[in-house]
Design a protein around this motif. Structure first.
Motif, mmCIF file in Angstrom:
data_model
loop_
_atom_site.group_PDB
_atom_site.id
_atom_site.type_symbol
_atom_site.label_atom_id
_atom_site.label_comp_id
_atom_site.label_asym_id
_atom_site.label_seq_id
_atom_site.Cartn_x
_atom_site.Cartn_y
_atom_site.Cartn_z
ATOM 1 N N PRO A 44 34.992 28.541 41.117
ATOM 2 C CA PRO A 44 35.604 29.793 41.574
ATOM 3 C C PRO A 44 35.860 30.723 40.391
ATOM 4 C CG PRO A 44 37.287 28.128 41.333
ATOM 5 C CD PRO A 44 35.985 27.466 40.964
ATOM 6 N N TRP A 45 36.316 31.961 40.707
ATOM 7 C CA TRP A 45 36.625 32.890 39.616
ATOM 8 C C TRP A 45 37.829 32.402 38.823
ATOM 9 C CZ3 TRP A 45 34.215 37.037 37.496
ATOM 10 C CH2 TRP A 45 34.953 37.773 36.562
ATOM 11 N N GLU A 48 42.031 26.239 39.651
ATOM 12 C CA GLU A 48 43.085 25.891 40.605
ATOM 13 C C GLU A 48 44.416 25.763 39.867
ATOM 14 O OE1 GLU A 48 41.911 22.449 42.758
ATOM 15 O OE2 GLU A 48 40.399 23.511 43.914
ATOM 16 N N ASP A 71 40.831 39.192 36.527
ATOM 17 C CA ASP A 71 41.688 38.050 36.853
ATOM 18 C C ASP A 71 42.867 38.496 37.724
ATOM 19 O OD1 ASP A 71 40.140 36.263 35.432
ATOM 20 O OD2 ASP A 71 41.329 36.416 33.603
ATOM 21 N N VAL A 74 41.643 39.384 41.287
ATOM 22 C CA VAL A 74 41.333 38.194 42.078
ATOM 23 C C VAL A 74 42.617 37.481 42.489
ATOM 24 C CG1 VAL A 74 40.231 35.926 42.031
ATOM 25 C CG2 VAL A 74 39.046 37.899 41.051
ATOM 26 N N ALA A 75 43.568 37.385 41.554
ATOM 27 C CA ALA A 75 44.848 36.729 41.867
ATOM 28 C C ALA A 75 45.567 37.447 43.001
ATOM 29 C CB ALA A 75 45.726 36.682 40.618
ATOM 30 N N GLY A 77 44.154 39.207 45.347
ATOM 31 C CA GLY A 77 43.396 38.934 46.553
ATOM 32 C C GLY A 77 43.668 37.550 47.117
ATOM 33 N N LEU A 78 43.910 36.594 46.240
ATOM 34 C CA LEU A 78 44.183 35.226 46.662
ATOM 35 C C LEU A 78 45.654 34.991 47.007
ATOM 36 C CD1 LEU A 78 42.054 33.251 44.027
ATOM 37 C CD2 LEU A 78 41.506 33.623 46.449
ATOM 38 N N LEU A 80 47.920 34.820 44.711
ATOM 39 C CA LEU A 80 48.416 33.947 43.642
ATOM 40 C C LEU A 80 49.523 34.664 42.865
ATOM 41 C CD1 LEU A 80 47.802 31.192 42.193
ATOM 42 C CD2 LEU A 80 46.419 32.532 40.574
#
Length: 298
Positions: A44-45, A48, A71, A74-75, A77-78, A80
């Protein structure tokens, strides 16, 4: 817990990594982030992890790598949790405003510990044990007294060299108390001499203290010294202004009458005596509380 730690090349994250590891948090850096594949069998980008920590250096020596912003994107979007740390004197990019962004020195374990605690609490995780406050020993305090005495005794020294020496003493004293400083003697006319983060004050002072050091030859401080520091602290949205002063006069130095809600002050000789029993953080917090509750600086 696992933290994915990414930073600009100029940022020294060694203290931050020590604080994370001391709290039992595994630090994953880009160099080792993909040493093994994700459980799903593909890369993944982001590795985990439980949260992302992004560090921006105090000075932009080279362009920020686009991957840092990727980064962050993406975080988001997730979903995170993401903590952004900006080292002074750098200020955060406005696009980062929706995230948890803090400005703090990367070398202050206490400040980092406090901010990480607040971040972990916000994402429902356990807290980090606080960092013990530093207090100079008696011999170190005695050495500072001797340095102050040389200011009064050096009759042949110019006024400017005495002022510079006093500023040097103030910086060394702050650092002996565990503070992280930015700026310092001869750093230019900013309305203050030093910005400092004092371990143990984070709960009541979320930002740096703007410190003005004043060496005077008379026995009375000027109101304008307090007025200027009050204006500087207010205009820069600082936590507080701290005036550290010392007089070359043999007469007791008297602060002016008045009330400045954003300024606390200490006579440096008296401060050395107080530091024999209390930490600098305790003294600053008590002085700040006194001012907030309407008492004049002592």
């Amino acid at each position: 817990m696992r933290c994915y730690l990414v930073a600009e090349q100029a940022a020294d994250t060694s203290t931050l990594q020590e604080v994370l590891r001391a709290a039992g948090i595994e630090v994953v850096t880009p160099e080792r982030g993909y040493a093994v594949f994700a459980r799903g069998g593909r890369l993944p980008w982001l590795p985990e992890v439980d949260f992302l920590c992004v560090v921006f250096a105090g000075r932009l020596e080279t362009p920020t790598p686009p991957a840092l912003y990727m980064d962050i994107g993406v975080a988001i979007g997730l979903g995170l949790p993401t903590l952004v740390i900006v080292e002074p004197p750098r200020t955060a990019d406005s696009v980062l405003a929706p995230l948890q962004v803090v400005q703090m020195p990367l070398g202050s374990a206490s400040a980092l510990s406090f901010r990480l605690n607040a971040f972990l609490k916000s994402i429902g995780q356990s807290r980090i044990d606080p960092i013990e406050q530093t207090r100079p020993d008696i011999q170190t305090l005695h050495t500072f007294r001797q340095e102050l005495d040389t200011l009064s005794e050096s009759e042949n020294s110019s006024s400017s060299s005495k002022y510079q020496h006093f500023e040097d003493i103030v910086v060394k004293l702050l650092e002996a108390c565990g503070a992280s400083t930015e700026g310092g003697p001869r750093s230019g006319d900013q309305g203050f001499d030093i910005a400092a983060w004092v371990p143990g004050t984070e709960t009541v002072l979320p930002g740096p203290l703007l410190i003005e050091s004043k060496l005077v030859s008379r026995s009375v401080l000027s109101r304008s010294d307090f007025d200027k520091l009050q204006h500087t602290a207010a205009s820069r949205n600082a936590a507080m202004g701290l005036l550290l002063y010392y007089s070359l006069s043999r007469q007791p130095l008297r602060p002016p009458l008045g009330f400045w809600p954003m300024v606390i002050s200490f006579e440096v000789g008296n401060l050395l005596t107080l530091l024999e029993q209390q930490s600098l953080a305790q003294l600053i917090v008590r002085a700040r509380n006194a001012v907030v509750h309407g008492r004049a600086p002592q």
